[in-house]
Design a protein around this motif. Structure first.
Motif, PDB file in Angstrom:
ATOM      1  N   SER A  23      58.502  37.779  44.991  1.00 12.34           N
ATOM      2  CA  SER A  23      59.720  37.211  45.557  1.00 12.34           C
ATOM      3  C   SER A  23      59.449  35.906  46.302  1.00 12.34           C
ATOM      4  N   LEU A  24      58.235  35.764  46.851  1.00 10.26           N
ATOM      5  CA  LEU A  24      57.888  34.565  47.604  1.00 10.26           C
ATOM      6  C   LEU A  24      57.442  33.410  46.719  1.00 10.26           C
ATOM      7  N   ALA A  25      56.854  33.734  45.573  1.00  5.63           N
ATOM      8  CA  ALA A  25      56.187  32.728  44.749  1.00  5.63           C
ATOM      9  C   ALA A  25      57.089  31.540  44.429  1.00  5.63           C
ATOM     10  N   ASP A  26      58.326  31.804  44.058  1.00 10.29           N
ATOM     11  CA  ASP A  26      59.226  30.715  43.651  1.00 10.29           C
ATOM     12  C   ASP A  26      59.700  29.870  44.824  1.00 10.29           C
ATOM     13  N   SER A  27      59.607  30.403  46.042  1.00  5.60           N
ATOM     14  CA  SER A  27      60.096  29.660  47.204  1.00  5.60           C
ATOM     15  C   SER A  27      59.028  28.757  47.814  1.00  5.60           C
ATOM     16  N   LEU A  28      57.783  28.879  47.366  1.00  6.50           N
ATOM     17  CA  LEU A  28      56.710  28.059  47.914  1.00  6.50           C
ATOM     18  C   LEU A  28      56.683  26.689  47.243  1.00  6.50           C
ATOM     19  N   PRO A  29      56.266  25.649  47.973  1.00 10.57           N
ATOM     20  CA  PRO A  29      56.260  24.291  47.415  1.00 10.57           C
ATOM     21  C   PRO A  29      55.027  23.993  46.561  1.00 10.57           C
ATOM     22  N   LEU A  30      54.303  25.037  46.140  1.00 11.77           N
ATOM     23  CA  LEU A  30      53.152  24.870  45.262  1.00 11.77           C
ATOM     24  C   LEU A  30      53.041  26.088  44.371  1.00 11.77           C
ATOM     25  N   SER A  31      52.246  25.977  43.335  1.00 10.82           N
ATOM     26  CA  SER A  31      52.096  27.078  42.387  1.00 10.82           C
ATOM     27  C   SER A  31      51.420  28.275  43.049  1.00 10.82           C
ATOM     28  N   CYS A  32      51.970  29.465  42.828  1.00  8.83           N
ATOM     29  CA  CYS A  32      51.394  30.695  43.375  1.00  8.83           C
ATOM     30  C   CYS A  32      51.318  31.729  42.261  1.00  8.83           C
ATOM     31  N   LYS A  33      50.120  32.080  41.887  1.00  6.39           N
ATOM     32  CA  LYS A  33      49.887  33.048  40.823  1.00  6.39           C
ATOM     33  C   LYS A  33      49.542  34.398  41.453  1.00  6.39           C
ATOM     34  N   VAL A  34      50.074  35.482  40.887  1.00  6.46           N
ATOM     35  CA  VAL A  34      49.832  36.825  41.409  1.00  6.46           C
ATOM     36  C   VAL A  34      49.128  37.667  40.356  1.00  6.46           C
ATOM     37  N   ILE A  35      47.998  38.241  40.736  1.00  4.90           N
ATOM     38  CA  ILE A  35      47.241  39.149  39.870  1.00  4.90           C
ATOM     39  C   ILE A  35      47.262  40.521  40.531  1.00  4.90           C
ATOM     40  N   THR A  36      47.500  41.564  39.759  1.00  4.17           N
ATOM     41  CA  THR A  36      47.607  42.899  40.323  1.00  4.17           C
ATOM     42  C   THR A  36      46.561  43.837  39.732  1.00  4.17           C
ATOM     43  N   HIS A  37      45.778  44.460  40.607  1.00  5.47           N
ATOM     44  CA  HIS A  37      44.881  45.530  40.188  1.00  5.47           C
ATOM     45  C   HIS A  37      45.629  46.861  40.317  1.00  5.47           C
ATOM     46  N   PRO A  38      45.609  47.703  39.297  1.00  9.01           N
ATOM     47  CA  PRO A  38      46.317  48.988  39.394  1.00  9.01           C
ATOM     48  C   PRO A  38      45.697  49.931  40.433  1.00  9.01           C
ATOM     49  N   TYR A  39      44.435  49.698  40.734  1.00 10.00           N
ATOM     50  CA  TYR A  39      43.752  50.457  41.788  1.00 10.00           C
ATOM     51  C   TYR A  39      42.747  49.529  42.450  1.00 10.00           C
ATOM     52  N   SER A  40      42.278  49.888  43.621  1.00 17.27           N
ATOM     53  CA  SER A  40      41.393  48.996  44.376  1.00 17.27           C
ATOM     54  C   SER A  40      40.045  48.854  43.692  1.00 17.27           C
ATOM     55  N   CYS A  41      39.655  47.605  43.451  1.00 16.50           N
ATOM     56  CA  CYS A  41      38.372  47.302  42.808  1.00 16.50           C
ATOM     57  C   CYS A  41      37.369  46.708  43.789  1.00 16.50           C
ATOM     58  N   GLY A  42      37.806  46.404  45.008  1.00 17.81           N
ATOM     59  CA  GLY A  42      36.909  45.813  45.996  1.00 17.81           C
ATOM     60  C   GLY A  42      37.114  44.313  46.121  1.00 17.81           C
ATOM     61  N   GLN A  43      36.620  43.779  47.223  1.00 16.18           N
ATOM     62  CA  GLN A  43      36.856  42.370  47.536  1.00 16.18           C
ATOM     63  C   GLN A  43      36.144  41.430  46.571  1.00 16.18           C
ATOM     64  N   SER A  44      34.897  41.756  46.209  1.00 12.05           N
ATOM     65  CA  SER A  44      34.162  40.871  45.298  1.00 12.05           C
ATOM     66  C   SER A  44      34.842  40.773  43.937  1.00 12.05           C
ATOM     67  N   THR A  45      35.286  41.914  43.405  1.00 11.83           N
ATOM     68  CA  THR A  45      35.965  41.901  42.111  1.00 11.83           C
ATOM     69  C   THR A  45      37.279  41.132  42.199  1.00 11.83           C
ATOM     70  N   SER A  46      37.978  41.287  43.322  1.00 16.23           N
ATOM     71  CA  SER A  46      39.236  40.562  43.501  1.00 16.23           C
ATOM     72  C   SER A  46      39.009  39.057  43.530  1.00 16.23           C
ATOM     73  N   VAL A  47      37.999  38.620  44.280  1.00 13.50           N
ATOM     74  CA  VAL A  47      37.684  37.195  44.321  1.00 13.50           C
ATOM     75  C   VAL A  47      37.280  36.705  42.935  1.00 13.50           C
ATOM     76  N   TYR A  48      36.459  37.470  42.250  1.00 14.50           N
ATOM     77  CA  TYR A  48      35.989  37.091  40.917  1.00 14.50           C
ATOM     78  C   TYR A  48      37.159  36.930  39.941  1.00 14.50           C
ATOM     79  N   HIS A  49      38.068  37.900  39.919  1.00 12.27           N
ATOM     80  CA  HIS A  49      39.218  37.805  39.015  1.00 12.27           C
ATOM     81  C   HIS A  49      40.124  36.638  39.403  1.00 12.27           C
ATOM     82  N   GLY A  50      40.244  36.391  40.710  1.00 15.40           N
ATOM     83  CA  GLY A  50      41.044  35.255  41.159  1.00 15.40           C
ATOM     84  C   GLY A  50      40.468  33.937  40.691  1.00 15.40           C
ATOM     85  N   VAL A  51      39.154  33.787  40.774  1.00 11.69           N
ATOM     86  CA  VAL A  51      38.509  32.545  40.334  1.00 11.69           C
ATOM     87  C   VAL A  51      38.628  32.386  38.819  1.00 11.69           C
ATOM     88  N   LEU A  52      38.459  33.483  38.082  1.00 10.77           N
ATOM     89  CA  LEU A  52      38.607  33.404  36.628  1.00 10.77           C
ATOM     90  C   LEU A  52      39.991  32.900  36.235  1.00 10.77           C
TER      91      LEU A  52
END
Length: 245
Positions: free
Chosen positions: A54-83
């Protein structure tokens, strides 16, 4: 169309109450035409994903959202975000609001002064707004890590980091690897730059990523990273070849 230069990557788990203000602060701190935000919802059971969409379209810059169906940990989250990112440089910070987005331009300024292909600009938190017990644990962990890895970093636990996307993608991926980004960058022959940054108290929620599963798991991780550094031949390669930007 403006080319994306900086990708701000946020691993987030149950941070719905902190994200609206944090995303607005990021947008106010960067060049919105050359910056994107990538938020990775790491298996949240609150309204994080719904809120982000809901927030993504209201921001003045591109905002991409990636969703993990279950918690994978911070390192995996950062890694997927960078990819999923597009920027030349990647900035990581925690989604709990304790890292101050106003410090991002300082990291970018330092990055523009770097001449080598590989480097990491990392924040050094000043006047930490954590409990005495947490600060003590971090102090001990930092000293042990420095002794084992000699990674030129007084505060590797700071979530605020900047490095070239190409450098990040050359780092070996493993659980908790985000704690060792400076050491792994140094393994590539890269320079480590520490920048004093602000640190703020958490105002909502509670910590979801504990300090690197303290104890033996952390020691084993550090010994593994030390082995990788010892066995690396990339430093010799970097001295032999030059990289074109």
């Amino acid at each position: 169309m403006h080319q994306i230069q900086v990708s701000v990557v946020l691993p987030a788990k149950n941070e719905a109450k902190n994200l609206p203000l944090l995303l607005r602060e990021i947008a106010q701190s960067v060049n919105t035409e050359q910056t994107e935000i990538v938020v990775v919802d790491d298996g949240s059971n609150d309204d994080t994903t719904t809120l982000l969409l809901s927030l993504a379209d209201s921001l003045p810059l591109s905002c991409k959202v990636i969703t993990h169906p279950y918690s994978c940990g911070q390192s995996t989250s950062v890694y997927h975000g960078v990819l999923s990112s597009q920027g030349k440089w990647v900035v990581t910070l925690d989604a709990d609001g304790q890292n101050d987005p106003a410090d991002i331009p300082r990291l970018i300024e330092k990055a523009t002064q770097e001449k080598g292909a590989h480097f990491c600009v990392i924040g050094h938190r000043q006047k930490r707004q954590d409990t005495h017990w947490k600060r003590l644990q971090s102090k001990v962990a930092n000293r042990v890590r420095q002794w084992i890895l000699q990674d030129d970093t007084p505060d590797t636990g700071c979530g605020l980091k900047l490095l070239p996307r190409a450098t990040f993608l050359m780092l070996p991926y493993f659980d908790h690897m985000h704690r060792y980004i400076p050491a792994l960058t140094k393994r590539l022959g890269g320079n480590i730059v520490c920048v004093p940054v602000n640190h703020r108290a958490r105002t909502e929620g509670q910590s979801n990523y504990n300090a690197w599963n303290r104890g033996w798991a952390g020691i084993i991780d550090m010994l593994g990273v030390r082995w990788l550094m010892y066995r690396s031949r990339l430093d010799a390669i970097n001295k032999t070849f030059t990289y074109e930007k």
